[in-house]
Scaffold this active site. Structure first.
Site, mmCIF file in Angstrom:
data_model
loop_
_atom_site.group_PDB
_atom_site.id
_atom_site.type_symbol
_atom_site.label_atom_id
_atom_site.label_comp_id
_atom_site.label_asym_id
_atom_site.label_seq_id
_atom_site.Cartn_x
_atom_site.Cartn_y
_atom_site.Cartn_z
ATOM 1 N N PRO A 2 36.418 45.415 47.699
ATOM 2 C CG PRO A 2 35.624 46.292 49.702
ATOM 3 C CD PRO A 2 36.874 45.781 49.047
ATOM 4 C CD GLU A 3 34.362 44.469 41.378
ATOM 5 O OE1 GLU A 3 33.938 45.064 40.377
ATOM 6 O OE2 GLU A 3 34.682 43.260 41.351
ATOM 7 C CE LYS A 52 38.111 48.599 42.334
ATOM 8 N NZ LYS A 52 39.106 47.539 42.085
ATOM 9 C CG ASN A 196 39.258 39.908 38.829
ATOM 10 O OD1 ASN A 196 39.497 40.192 37.658
ATOM 11 N ND2 ASN A 196 39.734 38.814 39.400
ATOM 12 N NE ARG A 285 42.880 40.585 41.436
ATOM 13 C CZ ARG A 285 41.980 41.503 41.777
ATOM 14 N NH1 ARG A 285 42.285 42.788 41.771
ATOM 15 N NH2 ARG A 285 40.757 41.131 42.133
#
Length: 296
Positions: A2-3, A52, A196, A285
């Site tokens: 979760p961002e 976060k 991301n 990533r």
């Protein structure tokens, strides 16, 4: 993972349904029993999101710090006064939406006689007179002091969603490093809350290649990254999901069918120029970009 917008939605929900309430706190799973005992019977004073991480502050000078990480999620339920999402975090079941009911409508039942039996490995359960919240699978879950909260937050960069956050701090950090901008945007000590998806989309909107060294990013470009991030993350809080495309870019399609410009669109045509979107590995990533719109 979760961002930041999801964590801010969590903080808003806790503020709405739990702040001012005396809470029964337990650890059905058993792994957090000692921490739960420190909070059981205390009243929640406030809920703060920073990037976060979320900090739940209680009236006994204890703070519950939670970082959901890749697998953490909260689920909620309660009576008719208990409003908001049924679950926030990752993962959710296929087809399950974050919103439990229409925006602004009650999300619970007419009465509340207590929470259901725990399902799965519930690390923490919070119960008020009107509802409950269960936490599963967090990366971090600990009870700390206010001083420790201050120290934890001092390690984080500015949060684009916090009122009064200083974007100039972000600009200075980003432009003073040779580290590629795509890596810096994922560094929570540079800017807190970007993940991301936001990284890929903001850099596309600004026409900046993710591999460009921070020192080669002009100050006005870095400031524009900050401004776009603030705008998009505020949209994310309001929408409950990340949508970065305009109606024009979607060609009349619904938001869910075309929410992003480059994220997870490897090989598909750029929505602006038609060039196939590229993907590569950056700091373990995947990173996505348009080689034409985001040329070096």
């Amino acid at each position: 993972m979760p961002e930041g917008h999801s964590v801010h939605r969590l903080a808003q929900q806790f503020s709405s349904v739990f702040v001012g309430e005396r809470l029964a706190v337990s650890s059905p799973q058993g792994r957090f029993s000692a921490g739960a005992a420190q909070l059981d019977g205390a009243t929640l004073l406030s809920a703060l999101a920073h990037g976060k991480q979320m900090f739940l502050r209680f009236d006994n000078d204890r703070v519950l710090r939670v970082h959901l990480g890749l697998y953490g999620a909260w689920s909620f339920g309660g009576d008719a006064t208990f409003r908001g999402a049924s679950s926030i975090g990752a993962p959710r079941r296929v087809g399950e939406t974050e919103q439990a009911s229409d925006e602004g409508e009650p999300g619970g039942t007419a009465s509340f006689s207590g929470p259901p039996a725990p399902v799965g490995a519930v690390r923490v359960r919070l119960v008020s007179a009107h509802g409950w919240a269960d936490l599963r699978g967090p990366t971090a879950c600990e009870v700390i002091s206010p001083a420790e909260e201050k120290a934890a937050r001092a390690k984080l960069g500015p949060d684009p969603l916090q009122a009064g956050s200083d974007g100039s701090v972000f600009v200075r950090k980003l432009t003073s490093s040779v580290t590629p901008v795509g890596i810096q945007l994922m560094n929570q000590s540079v800017v807190a809350g970007i993940g991301n998806v936001y990284r890929a989309e903001v850099l596309f909107l600004q026409g900046i290649n993710p591999w460009r060294p921070g020192r080669q990013v002009r100050e006005d470009e870095a400031a524009a990254i900050w401004t776009d991030t603030v705008r998009l993350m505020r949209d994310g809080v309001r929408e409950g999901r990340i949508v970065t495309t305009t109606a024009e870019a979607r060609n009349g399609r619904p938001k869910r069918s075309a929410p992003h410009y480059v994220y997870k669109r490897t090989g598909e045509p750029c929505r602006r120029c038609g060039t196939p979107i590229l993907t590569g590995e950056m700091a373990a990533r995947n990173v996505y970009w348009c080689p034409r719109c985001q040329a070096e």
